[in-house]
Enzyme design. Structure first.
Site, PDB file in Angstrom:
ATOM      1  N   HIS A 155      38.781 -52.185 -33.599  1.00  0.00           N
ATOM      2  CA  HIS A 155      37.616 -51.298 -33.615  1.00  0.00           C
ATOM      3  C   HIS A 155      36.398 -52.024 -34.200  1.00  0.00           C
ATOM      4  O   HIS A 155      35.310 -52.009 -33.619  1.00  0.00           O
ATOM      5  CB  HIS A 155      37.891 -50.020 -34.414  1.00  0.00           C
ATOM      6  CG  HIS A 155      36.624 -49.269 -34.708  1.00  0.00           C
ATOM      7  ND1 HIS A 155      36.030 -48.424 -33.803  1.00  0.00           N
ATOM      8  CD2 HIS A 155      35.792 -49.305 -35.776  1.00  0.00           C
ATOM      9  CE1 HIS A 155      34.903 -47.960 -34.304  1.00  0.00           C
ATOM     10  NE2 HIS A 155      34.724 -48.475 -35.498  1.00  0.00           N
ATOM     11  N   HIS A 206      32.129 -53.121 -32.626  1.00  0.00           N
ATOM     12  CA  HIS A 206      30.809 -53.232 -33.258  1.00  0.00           C
ATOM     13  C   HIS A 206      30.092 -54.552 -33.016  1.00  0.00           C
ATOM     14  O   HIS A 206      28.865 -54.582 -32.919  1.00  0.00           O
ATOM     15  CB  HIS A 206      30.930 -53.052 -34.780  1.00  0.00           C
ATOM     16  CG  HIS A 206      31.154 -51.623 -35.204  1.00  0.00           C
ATOM     17  ND1 HIS A 206      30.130 -50.710 -35.270  1.00  0.00           N
ATOM     18  CD2 HIS A 206      32.270 -50.963 -35.585  1.00  0.00           C
ATOM     19  CE1 HIS A 206      30.611 -49.531 -35.680  1.00  0.00           C
ATOM     20  NE2 HIS A 206      31.914 -49.651 -35.872  1.00  0.00           N
ATOM     21  N   GLU A 212      28.410 -45.277 -33.710  1.00  0.00           N
ATOM     22  CA  GLU A 212      29.805 -45.036 -33.308  1.00  0.00           C
ATOM     23  C   GLU A 212      29.950 -44.409 -31.921  1.00  0.00           C
ATOM     24  O   GLU A 212      30.864 -44.761 -31.180  1.00  0.00           O
ATOM     25  CB  GLU A 212      30.525 -44.165 -34.344  1.00  0.00           C
ATOM     26  CG  GLU A 212      30.692 -44.819 -35.717  1.00  0.00           C
ATOM     27  CD  GLU A 212      31.653 -46.017 -35.735  1.00  0.00           C
ATOM     28  OE1 GLU A 212      32.269 -46.331 -34.693  1.00  0.00           O
ATOM     29  OE2 GLU A 212      31.765 -46.653 -36.803  1.00  0.00           O
ATOM     30  N   SER A 261      35.613 -48.805 -28.194  1.00  0.00           N
ATOM     31  CA  SER A 261      36.889 -49.404 -28.592  1.00  0.00           C
ATOM     32  C   SER A 261      38.063 -48.481 -28.286  1.00  0.00           C
ATOM     33  O   SER A 261      39.197 -48.788 -28.633  1.00  0.00           O
ATOM     34  CB  SER A 261      36.868 -49.791 -30.075  1.00  0.00           C
ATOM     35  OG  SER A 261      36.653 -48.645 -30.889  1.00  0.00           O
TER      36      SER A 261
END
Ligand code: PHE
Ligand code: CO
Length: 284
Positions: free
Chosen positions: A121, A126, A167, A186
């Site tokens: 993740h 990111h 997010e 993700s």
């Protein structure tokens, strides 16, 4: 300037890249292949460019290798941390263009279950966006804003901005919506849900509206907010948030499923997914 440096060395750990097992590298590759196939037509160009230049295929990446490229592009670095870290440390790192990542990876028996963010993740989700100069500036500004917000009692408002942009953000126009948010990018299931399901609302991004909106941590989002471009996001968040926070004091929270008369509605969701899973949104 000794205090901030002390903070940095306190929170960072060694990634110990040589310590990963073959099975752990295989989990990364399985997840990578699945997401790369899904994201080709679903992630925004900045994400896809980042994925390509960082070359994250073939097992859990060595942060040192990522950092050679990343630092060159935008001055960001990835550092390993032991799970969730205090807010002050998190903001301080972002303000210094350091992105904290977990070092552990989820188990092969539960590829879609995460009790807390893992290295897939954090890095796959990111770090590609951190190669984009505009998004790189946005994340630094978020860290600086976080440090200021610490004393102002408005962290929940700022946290919602992070959630609905970093997010779970969507970018583009109705005819070509793409993901830039790491939580969605993700996750195989949420990548498809966020863009293609009729269940969630898709609403035009509005700073104060987003800051008032509670979110789901236990299921797919009930609402996604859409920015026209990364430049527009940066521009919308340039203002000093002290005045924004003050203006929010009397304003109540908004439920994760709500659509208001003032919203710019791209999709009016059916909310059938939320109704079926029956999860009630937790208070935040
Ligand atoms: N303008 C914000 C502030 O004054 C800083 C910020 C930028 C916060 C981008 C979040 C995201 O606090
Ligand atoms: Co994240």
């Amino acid at each position: 300037m000794t205090a901030p440096l002390a903070l940095l060395t306190d929170v960072a750990i060694d990634q110990d890249w040589r310590g990963y097992t073959t099975a752990e590298h295989r989990v990364w590759s399985t997840l990578y292949d699945r997401q790369a196939a899904l994201l080709g037509t679903r992630a925004c160009q900045a994400f896809l460019n980042g994925l390509e230049v960082l070359d994250l295929r073939g097992g859990i990446p060595d942060f040192a290798a990522i950092n050679v490229r990343l630092e060159n592009l935008t001055g960001w670095r990835v550092i390993a941390v032991p799970g969730l870290i205090p807010d002050a440390d998190f903001f301080d790192l972002l303000a210094r263009r350091r992105f904290p990542s977990a070092r552990f990876i989820r188990d092969a028996s539960a590829l879609d279950y995460l009790s807390e963010p893992d290295v897939f993740h954090d890095v796959f989700g990111h770090v590609p966006m951190l190669t984009d100069p505009v998004f790189a500036d946005y994340m630094q500004a978020y860290g600086e804003g976080g440090l200021r917000a610490l004393g102002l009692n408005h962290l929940p408002h700022l946290a919602r901005l992070y959630w609905y942009t970093v997010e779970f953000g969507l970018v583009g126009a109705d005819s070509d919506l793409r993901l830039y948010g790491a939580g969605a990018a993700s996750s195989a299931a949420e990548t498809v849900f966020a863009l293609e399901s009729r269940s969630p609302n898709r609403l035009g991004f509005d700073l104060r509206r987003v800051m008032r909106t509670r979110y789901r941590i236990d299921d797919f989002q009930q609402t996604y907010f859409v920015i026209p471009s990364l430049d527009a996001l940066l521009e919308a968040t340039l203002a000093d948030f002290r005045d924004v926070y003050t203006s929010l004091e009397g304003a109540g929270d908004i439920g994760p499923e709500a659509v208001l008369p003032t919203d710019r509605v791209l999709t009016l969701g059916t909310q059938t997914h939320a109704a079926e899973t029956g999860g009630r949104p937790p208070p935040q």
